[in-house]
Design an enzyme around this catalytic site. Sequence first.
Site, PDB file in Angstrom:
ATOM      1  N   ASP A   6       0.880  -1.174   0.000  1.00 27.38           N
ATOM      2  CA  ASP A   6       0.000   0.000   0.000  1.00 27.38           C
ATOM      3  C   ASP A   6       0.917   1.225   0.000  1.00 27.38           C
ATOM      4  O   ASP A   6       2.133   1.101   0.129  1.00 27.38           O
ATOM      5  CB  ASP A   6      -0.904  -0.010   1.253  1.00 27.38           C
ATOM      6  CG  ASP A   6      -1.804   1.215   1.319  1.00 27.38           C
ATOM      7  OD1 ASP A   6      -2.436   1.547   0.298  1.00 27.38           O
ATOM      8  OD2 ASP A   6      -1.857   1.877   2.372  1.00 27.38           O
ATOM      9  N   SER A   7       0.309   2.416  -0.090  1.00 27.34           N
ATOM     10  CA  SER A   7       1.103   3.642  -0.014  1.00 27.34           C
ATOM     11  C   SER A   7       1.675   3.860   1.385  1.00 27.34           C
ATOM     12  O   SER A   7       2.560   4.695   1.557  1.00 27.34           O
ATOM     13  CB  SER A   7       0.226   4.839  -0.381  1.00 27.34           C
ATOM     14  OG  SER A   7      -0.821   4.958   0.568  1.00 27.34           O
ATOM     15  N   CYS A  69      -4.335  -1.652  -1.832  1.00 26.34           N
ATOM     16  CA  CYS A  69      -4.454  -0.243  -2.199  1.00 26.34           C
ATOM     17  C   CYS A  69      -5.444  -0.122  -3.345  1.00 26.34           C
ATOM     18  O   CYS A  69      -5.158  -0.567  -4.458  1.00 26.34           O
ATOM     19  CB  CYS A  69      -3.088   0.293  -2.626  1.00 26.34           C
ATOM     20  SG  CYS A  69      -3.147   2.021  -3.105  1.00 26.34           S
ATOM     21  N   GLU A 141      -2.678   9.068   7.111  1.00 22.74           N
ATOM     22  CA  GLU A 141      -1.303   8.519   7.059  1.00 22.74           C
ATOM     23  C   GLU A 141      -0.367   9.292   7.971  1.00 22.74           C
ATOM     24  O   GLU A 141       0.434   8.706   8.695  1.00 22.74           O
ATOM     25  CB  GLU A 141      -0.783   8.568   5.615  1.00 22.74           C
ATOM     26  CG  GLU A 141       0.606   7.985   5.429  1.00 22.74           C
ATOM     27  CD  GLU A 141       0.656   6.503   5.758  1.00 22.74           C
ATOM     28  OE1 GLU A 141      -0.204   5.763   5.276  1.00 22.74           O
ATOM     29  OE2 GLU A 141       1.548   6.080   6.530  1.00 22.74           O
ATOM     30  N   CYS A 172     -11.053   3.033   0.412  1.00 21.57           N
ATOM     31  CA  CYS A 172      -9.625   3.316   0.598  1.00 21.57           C
ATOM     32  C   CYS A 172      -9.222   2.605   1.877  1.00 21.57           C
ATOM     33  O   CYS A 172      -9.920   2.723   2.896  1.00 21.57           O
ATOM     34  CB  CYS A 172      -9.394   4.827   0.716  1.00 21.57           C
ATOM     35  SG  CYS A 172      -7.721   5.254   1.263  1.00 21.57           S
ATOM     36  N   HIS A 174      -7.053   3.162   3.975  1.00 25.58           N
ATOM     37  CA  HIS A 174      -6.763   4.023   5.127  1.00 25.58           C
ATOM     38  C   HIS A 174      -8.023   4.330   5.948  1.00 25.58           C
ATOM     39  O   HIS A 174      -7.931   4.623   7.138  1.00 25.58           O
ATOM     40  CB  HIS A 174      -6.181   5.364   4.663  1.00 25.58           C
ATOM     41  CG  HIS A 174      -4.731   5.315   4.300  1.00 25.58           C
ATOM     42  ND1 HIS A 174      -4.276   4.704   3.155  1.00 25.58           N
ATOM     43  CD2 HIS A 174      -3.630   5.788   4.946  1.00 25.58           C
ATOM     44  CE1 HIS A 174      -2.945   4.821   3.097  1.00 25.58           C
ATOM     45  NE2 HIS A 174      -2.535   5.473   4.173  1.00 25.58           N
TER      46      HIS A 174
HETATM   47  N1  DGL Z   1      -4.826   3.135   0.943  1.00 21.37           N
HETATM   48  C1  DGL Z   1      -4.803   3.383  -0.450  1.00 21.37           C
HETATM   49  C2  DGL Z   1      -6.127   3.127  -1.122  1.00 21.37           C
HETATM   50  O1  DGL Z   1      -6.803   2.194  -0.736  1.00 21.37           O
HETATM   51  C3  DGL Z   1      -4.029   4.616  -0.882  1.00 21.37           C
HETATM   52  C4  DGL Z   1      -4.445   5.902  -0.300  1.00 21.37           C
HETATM   53  C5  DGL Z   1      -3.495   7.000  -0.683  1.00 21.37           C
HETATM   54  O2  DGL Z   1      -2.290   6.818  -0.475  1.00 21.37           O
HETATM   55  O3  DGL Z   1      -3.955   8.030  -1.207  1.00 21.37           O
HETATM   56  O4  DGL Z   1      -6.508   3.782  -2.046  1.00 21.37           O
END
Ligand code: DGL
Length: 244
Positions: A6-7, A69, A141, A172, A174
Amino acid sequence: MIGIFDSGSGGLTVLKEIRQRLPGADVVYFGDIKNAPYGVKSPEELIALTAAAIELLKSRGATHIVSACNSVSAALAVSNAPTDMIEMIEPTVAAFKQSPAKILLMATPATINAEIYQNAFKAIGIGIETLAIPELAGAIEFGQSEADIEKIISDALAKVDCSSFDTLVLGCTHYPFARAAFQKVLPETTIVDPAIAVAEKVASSFAEEGGGSTAFLISKDSEPFRNRVQSLFGATTDMIAVLK
Ligand code: DGL
């Protein structure tokens, strides 16, 4: 070995669900914090970052990949993604087959603009509403306050008619970290975390190989990431390596 990327911290919400179902699997997790957030990047940038993340995990011994992600889902088709890979969108949408839910999907601009969720839901006869929140993944984050996060969510929701949906899909990885804030702003709405459907697919598709080890790799050191690993997995920080 299962490789998850993931990011940054978002994929930890998916890893947590996978761990409950496959306690004995060896896992290597990559959080690309140096390049976070992903959700405001262009498709070309996401293709390059996705290819690099998959290569890194493979070089560390991953034989099966989980893309935790949503934002890179459109990039997977054109990167070097292996066939034994599970991503977020297909299992999430499949879990809604025959569902009467009236769905609002909240996600990053990259995810909403790629239209993969919209098309996958359409293919099973479900129309959805979508709402992009550009700032939210980065705010989570990098550890912004709960009050800031709640304000980002309520400001974004001011743009939609909240009586038109009864189910919110957290598009997402996050966002489950802000689940309490979403529920506070939308007290009557059913909130769905796709991590559950994805982890179920991982558990039924990938063998439980290894001794249950977890290694965390990050491309930039981050205290919020370390704190989340500690609180979700009780892991000691020496299990986290910062890439040079
Ligand atoms: N957690 C990721 C997602 O599901 C990336 C979120 C991000 O870094 O903008 O999209």
